[in-house]
Scaffold this motif. Sequence first.
Motif, PDB file in Angstrom:
ATOM      1  N   THR A  16       0.839  -1.196   0.000  1.00  7.89           N
ATOM      2  CA  THR A  16       0.000   0.000   0.000  1.00  7.89           C
ATOM      3  C   THR A  16       0.871   1.241   0.000  1.00  7.89           C
ATOM      4  O   THR A  16       1.820   1.331   0.770  1.00  7.89           O
ATOM      5  N   ILE A  17       0.512   2.191  -0.859  1.00  3.38           N
ATOM      6  CA  ILE A  17       1.219   3.470  -0.910  1.00  3.38           C
ATOM      7  C   ILE A  17       0.207   4.591  -0.734  1.00  3.38           C
ATOM      8  O   ILE A  17      -0.764   4.685  -1.482  1.00  3.38           O
ATOM      9  N   TYR A  18       0.443   5.415   0.268  1.00  2.00           N
ATOM     10  CA  TYR A  18      -0.351   6.615   0.474  1.00  2.00           C
ATOM     11  C   TYR A  18       0.491   7.806   0.024  1.00  2.00           C
ATOM     12  O   TYR A  18       1.710   7.828   0.276  1.00  2.00           O
ATOM     13  N   ILE A  61      -5.984   1.844  -7.841  1.00  2.00           N
ATOM     14  CA  ILE A  61      -6.194   3.103  -7.123  1.00  2.00           C
ATOM     15  C   ILE A  61      -7.471   2.994  -6.314  1.00  2.00           C
ATOM     16  O   ILE A  61      -8.515   2.622  -6.835  1.00  2.00           O
ATOM     17  N   ASP A  62      -7.380   3.347  -5.041  1.00  2.00           N
ATOM     18  CA  ASP A  62      -8.550   3.407  -4.162  1.00  2.00           C
ATOM     19  C   ASP A  62      -8.659   4.851  -3.673  1.00  2.00           C
ATOM     20  O   ASP A  62      -7.978   5.247  -2.730  1.00  2.00           O
ATOM     21  N   GLN A  63      -9.510   5.633  -4.322  1.00  2.00           N
ATOM     22  CA  GLN A  63      -9.585   7.065  -4.037  1.00  2.00           C
ATOM     23  C   GLN A  63     -10.276   7.395  -2.724  1.00  2.00           C
ATOM     24  O   GLN A  63     -10.099   8.481  -2.194  1.00  2.00           O
ATOM     25  N   HIS A  64     -11.062   6.478  -2.197  1.00  2.00           N
ATOM     26  CA  HIS A  64     -11.869   6.794  -1.023  1.00  2.00           C
ATOM     27  C   HIS A  64     -11.281   6.298   0.290  1.00  2.00           C
ATOM     28  O   HIS A  64     -11.855   6.541   1.343  1.00  2.00           O
ATOM     29  N   ALA A  65     -10.172   5.624   0.235  1.00  2.00           N
ATOM     30  CA  ALA A  65      -9.541   5.131   1.460  1.00  2.00           C
ATOM     31  C   ALA A  65      -8.830   6.282   2.153  1.00  2.00           C
ATOM     32  O   ALA A  65      -8.102   7.047   1.530  1.00  2.00           O
ATOM     33  N   GLY A  66      -9.026   6.415   3.437  1.00  2.00           N
ATOM     34  CA  GLY A  66      -8.390   7.478   4.197  1.00  2.00           C
ATOM     35  C   GLY A  66      -7.038   7.054   4.730  1.00  2.00           C
ATOM     36  O   GLY A  66      -6.819   5.893   5.057  1.00  2.00           O
ATOM     37  N   GLY A  75      -7.239   8.640  -0.421  1.00  2.00           N
ATOM     38  CA  GLY A  75      -6.618   7.954  -1.540  1.00  2.00           C
ATOM     39  C   GLY A  75      -5.410   7.123  -1.161  1.00  2.00           C
ATOM     40  O   GLY A  75      -4.633   7.494  -0.288  1.00  2.00           O
ATOM     41  N   ARG A  76      -5.310   5.994  -1.837  1.00  2.00           N
ATOM     42  CA  ARG A  76      -4.151   5.113  -1.692  1.00  2.00           C
ATOM     43  C   ARG A  76      -4.024   4.299  -2.969  1.00  2.00           C
ATOM     44  O   ARG A  76      -4.950   4.225  -3.774  1.00  2.00           O
TER      45      ARG A  76
END
Length: 147
Positions: A16-18, A61-66, A75-76
Amino acid sequence: MQTPEQIKVESKTWKTIYPPYIDSTLTTSQGRRLGKVNCIPHPQLMEISQCLSSLGLRHVIDQHAGFPKDIFKQGRIKVRLFADDKKPYNPQVNCKHSLLQSIAKMIKTIPNRKVEVPAYLAQMEIEKQNQPRQKKQTLNKKKHKNA
């Protein structure tokens, strides 16, 4: 072709990359993972995604993950670094740290990169500037000798 649900299940084991991991405006306690010299101000998800595509790495891409340390940073990106036989897809990137360094270097080379400060950060800066400065309170305590 895989469905989004299949990709989501498969990507649970991916790295995972934030964006805050490579944000030079943050401190290490706020989530930065690299030294400030290697980081960039306000990285965007799409910039990171472009870099991962050019490195030949599969990602989602997961735009809604905090971001866990600050839920307002949304996003992450989940990245698959290794194949099933434990060999890296890209020999230049063999761990998460080297991946973050590669991404930051690539984003620095993007011509005409516009640094967009998120709206909530801009508002926080304005509020911080408008607050009156408070003087430090010093306590003048006399030391008593117990005899």
